[in-house]
Design a protein around this motif. Structure first.
Motif, PDB file in Angstrom:
ATOM      1  N   SER A   1       2.820  -0.744   4.890  1.00 37.00           N
ATOM      2  CA  SER A   1       1.729  -1.716   4.856  1.00 37.00           C
ATOM      3  C   SER A   1       1.813  -2.667   6.052  1.00 37.00           C
ATOM      4  N   GLU A   2       3.031  -3.072   6.400  1.00 39.26           N
ATOM      5  CA  GLU A   2       3.219  -3.950   7.558  1.00 39.26           C
ATOM      6  C   GLU A   2       2.955  -3.207   8.858  1.00 39.26           C
ATOM      7  N   GLN A   3       3.262  -1.916   8.863  1.00 45.18           N
ATOM      8  CA  GLN A   3       2.979  -1.108  10.061  1.00 45.18           C
ATOM      9  C   GLN A   3       1.471  -0.941  10.258  1.00 45.18           C
ATOM     10  N   TYR A   4       0.772  -0.560   9.184  1.00 41.98           N
ATOM     11  CA  TYR A   4      -0.677  -0.359   9.266  1.00 41.98           C
ATOM     12  C   TYR A   4      -1.376  -1.583   8.672  1.00 41.98           C
ATOM     13  N   ASN A   5      -1.400  -2.673   9.438  1.00 36.50           N
ATOM     14  CA  ASN A   5      -1.956  -3.890   8.855  1.00 36.50           C
ATOM     15  C   ASN A   5      -3.442  -4.070   9.122  1.00 36.50           C
ATOM     16  N   TYR A   6      -4.087  -3.062   9.719  1.00 34.93           N
ATOM     17  CA  TYR A   6      -5.558  -3.026   9.802  1.00 34.93           C
ATOM     18  C   TYR A   6      -6.000  -1.607   9.478  1.00 34.93           C
ATOM     19  N   ILE A   7      -6.595  -1.432   8.308  1.00 31.72           N
ATOM     20  CA  ILE A   7      -6.955  -0.097   7.810  1.00 31.72           C
ATOM     21  C   ILE A   7      -8.474  -0.003   7.683  1.00 31.72           C
ATOM     22  N   MET A   8      -9.015   1.145   8.098  1.00 32.61           N
ATOM     23  CA  MET A   8     -10.449   1.402   7.949  1.00 32.61           C
ATOM     24  C   MET A   8     -10.649   2.773   7.311  1.00 32.61           C
ATOM     25  N   VAL A   9     -11.658   2.878   6.466  1.00 30.28           N
ATOM     26  CA  VAL A   9     -11.956   4.138   5.774  1.00 30.28           C
ATOM     27  C   VAL A   9     -13.442   4.451   5.926  1.00 30.28           C
ATOM     28  N   ASP A  10     -13.731   5.625   6.461  1.00 26.20           N
ATOM     29  CA  ASP A  10     -15.114   6.097   6.571  1.00 26.20           C
ATOM     30  C   ASP A  10     -15.449   6.935   5.335  1.00 26.20           C
ATOM     31  N   GLU A  11     -16.734   7.033   5.021  1.00 28.76           N
ATOM     32  CA  GLU A  11     -17.197   7.827   3.871  1.00 28.76           C
ATOM     33  C   GLU A  11     -16.444   7.438   2.596  1.00 28.76           C
ATOM     34  N   TYR A  12     -16.338   6.137   2.385  1.00 30.73           N
ATOM     35  CA  TYR A  12     -15.529   5.614   1.272  1.00 30.73           C
ATOM     36  C   TYR A  12     -16.036   6.086  -0.089  1.00 30.73           C
ATOM     37  N   GLN A  13     -17.328   6.437  -0.162  1.00 28.05           N
ATOM     38  CA  GLN A  13     -17.874   6.896  -1.454  1.00 28.05           C
ATOM     39  C   GLN A  13     -17.231   8.207  -1.901  1.00 28.05           C
ATOM     40  N   ASP A  14     -16.566   8.907  -0.987  1.00 28.78           N
ATOM     41  CA  ASP A  14     -15.934  10.190  -1.327  1.00 28.78           C
ATOM     42  C   ASP A  14     -14.487  10.039  -1.794  1.00 28.78           C
ATOM     43  N   THR A  15     -13.947   8.832  -1.800  1.00 33.87           N
ATOM     44  CA  THR A  15     -12.560   8.665  -2.234  1.00 33.87           C
ATOM     45  C   THR A  15     -12.425   8.924  -3.729  1.00 33.87           C
ATOM     46  N   ASN A  16     -11.290   9.478  -4.106  1.00 36.86           N
ATOM     47  CA  ASN A  16     -10.997   9.636  -5.536  1.00 36.86           C
ATOM     48  C   ASN A  16      -9.938   8.618  -5.952  1.00 36.86           C
ATOM     49  N   GLU A  17      -9.542   8.658  -7.202  1.00 33.35           N
ATOM     50  CA  GLU A  17      -8.608   7.662  -7.723  1.00 33.35           C
ATOM     51  C   GLU A  17      -7.269   7.694  -7.000  1.00 33.35           C
ATOM     52  N   LEU A  18      -6.795   8.892  -6.679  1.00 31.22           N
ATOM     53  CA  LEU A  18      -5.503   9.021  -6.008  1.00 31.22           C
ATOM     54  C   LEU A  18      -5.549   8.397  -4.615  1.00 31.22           C
ATOM     55  N   GLN A  19      -6.616   8.665  -3.883  1.00 30.89           N
ATOM     56  CA  GLN A  19      -6.743   8.079  -2.544  1.00 30.89           C
ATOM     57  C   GLN A  19      -6.842   6.553  -2.628  1.00 30.89           C
ATOM     58  N   TYR A  20      -7.564   6.082  -3.641  1.00 31.52           N
ATOM     59  CA  TYR A  20      -7.664   4.633  -3.856  1.00 31.52           C
ATOM     60  C   TYR A  20      -6.282   4.029  -4.114  1.00 31.52           C
ATOM     61  N   LYS A  21      -5.480   4.701  -4.939  1.00 29.99           N
ATOM     62  CA  LYS A  21      -4.137   4.185  -5.254  1.00 29.99           C
ATOM     63  C   LYS A  21      -3.251   4.156  -4.013  1.00 29.99           C
ATOM     64  N   ILE A  22      -3.381   5.167  -3.157  1.00 30.64           N
ATOM     65  CA  ILE A  22      -2.620   5.178  -1.901  1.00 30.64           C
ATOM     66  C   ILE A  22      -3.036   3.999  -1.026  1.00 30.64           C
ATOM     67  N   LEU A  23      -4.344   3.748  -0.952  1.00 29.12           N
ATOM     68  CA  LEU A  23      -4.841   2.614  -0.173  1.00 29.12           C
ATOM     69  C   LEU A  23      -4.312   1.289  -0.722  1.00 29.12           C
ATOM     70  N   CYS A  24      -4.236   1.193  -2.037  1.00 29.26           N
ATOM     71  CA  CYS A  24      -3.696  -0.033  -2.650  1.00 29.26           C
ATOM     72  C   CYS A  24      -2.250  -0.265  -2.209  1.00 29.26           C
ATOM     73  N   LEU A  25      -1.461   0.792  -2.159  1.00 28.06           N
ATOM     74  CA  LEU A  25      -0.067   0.661  -1.742  1.00 28.06           C
ATOM     75  C   LEU A  25       0.040   0.350  -0.246  1.00 28.06           C
ATOM     76  N   LEU A  26      -0.851   0.942   0.547  1.00 26.88           N
ATOM     77  CA  LEU A  26      -0.825   0.693   1.991  1.00 26.88           C
ATOM     78  C   LEU A  26      -1.314  -0.711   2.347  1.00 26.88           C
ATOM     79  N   THR A  27      -1.959  -1.387   1.411  1.00 27.19           N
ATOM     80  CA  THR A  27      -2.410  -2.757   1.661  1.00 27.19           C
ATOM     81  C   THR A  27      -1.657  -3.756   0.781  1.00 27.19           C
ATOM     82  N   CYS A  28      -0.450  -3.404   0.369  1.00 27.30           N
ATOM     83  CA  CYS A  28       0.291  -4.276  -0.556  1.00 27.30           C
ATOM     84  C   CYS A  28       0.764  -5.565   0.101  1.00 27.30           C
ATOM     85  N   THR A  29       0.790  -5.635   1.440  1.00 24.28           N
ATOM     86  CA  THR A  29       1.221  -6.866   2.116  1.00 24.28           C
ATOM     87  C   THR A  29       0.066  -7.582   2.812  1.00 24.28           C
TER      88      THR A  29
END
Length: 251
Positions: free
Chosen positions: A214-242
């Protein structure tokens, strides 16, 4: 003004071509941002311009950004556009790829945390069909793989599937899932769903590693966000934990 001052850089040309709403999205730096737009409204242009703006104008190191999308074609197009805007100004290119490509790169460095060998084989769709047909010949391979995929995308192990199974069909499918996972482990192989399910399993189980990423990738962008599923959302939550510096764009 001299001729050099009249010639705008590719990034500044792109900035001048944006409308007010697009420019607002590009210049939003810190904190969460949701961009909703219809097809053909310049979503990709806005996202790639924002990435270049963060790096060239704000001074965010390229290696501290992560831009995710869903197809290799989209990722390649975005990468080409972003590099045109960035020019030769960045030493390390930003990581711009599909969710599954990110998972593959992550697992090459961290799959050992699951007791797995880094020299794994990634199976393609045809490989998986052959394995499913061999292990469960009484079931259509497509049915077996769809069932397995649904459990993997919920991060549920074969043992859970066996407990869930109450009909003859689902009992057969759950046993097929069990045999399938045993085969993959024995042959040090991963399927496409493992790229995300195992990435999530590692991040969820290793708090310090999740914080580090999360500290390494402290600016994250996602295209076509409507296509994300629950698992991808959970990964994003962990990658933005800081931090909360996530920009998502969708229809």
């Amino acid at each position: 003004p001299g001729l050099a001052e009249q010639v705008l850089s590719p990034l500044h040309q792109s900035l001048k071509s944006l409308n007010a709403e697009q420019l607002q999205a590009v210049k939003h730096i810190d904190g969460a941002l949701l961009v909703l737009a219809g097809a053909g409204s310049g979503k990709t242009k806005t996202l790639t311009t924002r990435l270049a703006y963060l790096i060239k104008e704000v001074g965010i190191p390229a290696q501290n950004t992560l831009t995710l999308t869903f197809t290799n074609k989209a990722a390649n197009e975005m990468k080409m556009r972003a590099m045109e805007l960035l020019g030769q100004s960045t030493q390390a290119p930003p990581l711009l790829c599909t969710f599954h490509r990110f998972g593959l790169l992550f697992l090459k460095f961290h799959i050992h945390l699951l007791g797995r060998d880094v020299n794994f084989t990634l199976l393609d769709a045809q490989d998986c069909k052959k394995i499913a047909k061999t292990l469960a010949p009484e079931i259509q391979p497509a049915r077996t793989l769809a069932y397995i995929s649904s459990y993997k995308n919920k991060c549920l192990k074969p043992e859970v599937a066996v407990k869930d199974a109450h009909s003859p069909e689902f009992k057969a499918l759950s046993k097929a899932y069990m045999r399938y996972e045993e085969y993959l482990l024995a042959h040090n192989a991963l399927d496409f769903d493992d790229l995300l399910s195992l990435t999530y399993e590692i991040l969820r189980s290793n708090e310090n590693l999740a914080k580090q990423k999360s500290e390494q990738y402290n600016y994250i962008m996602v295209d076509e966000y409507q296509d994300t599923n629950e698992l991808q959302y959970k990964i994003l939550c962990l990658l933005t934990c800081t931090h909360q510096n996530i920009c998502v764009v969708g229809d």
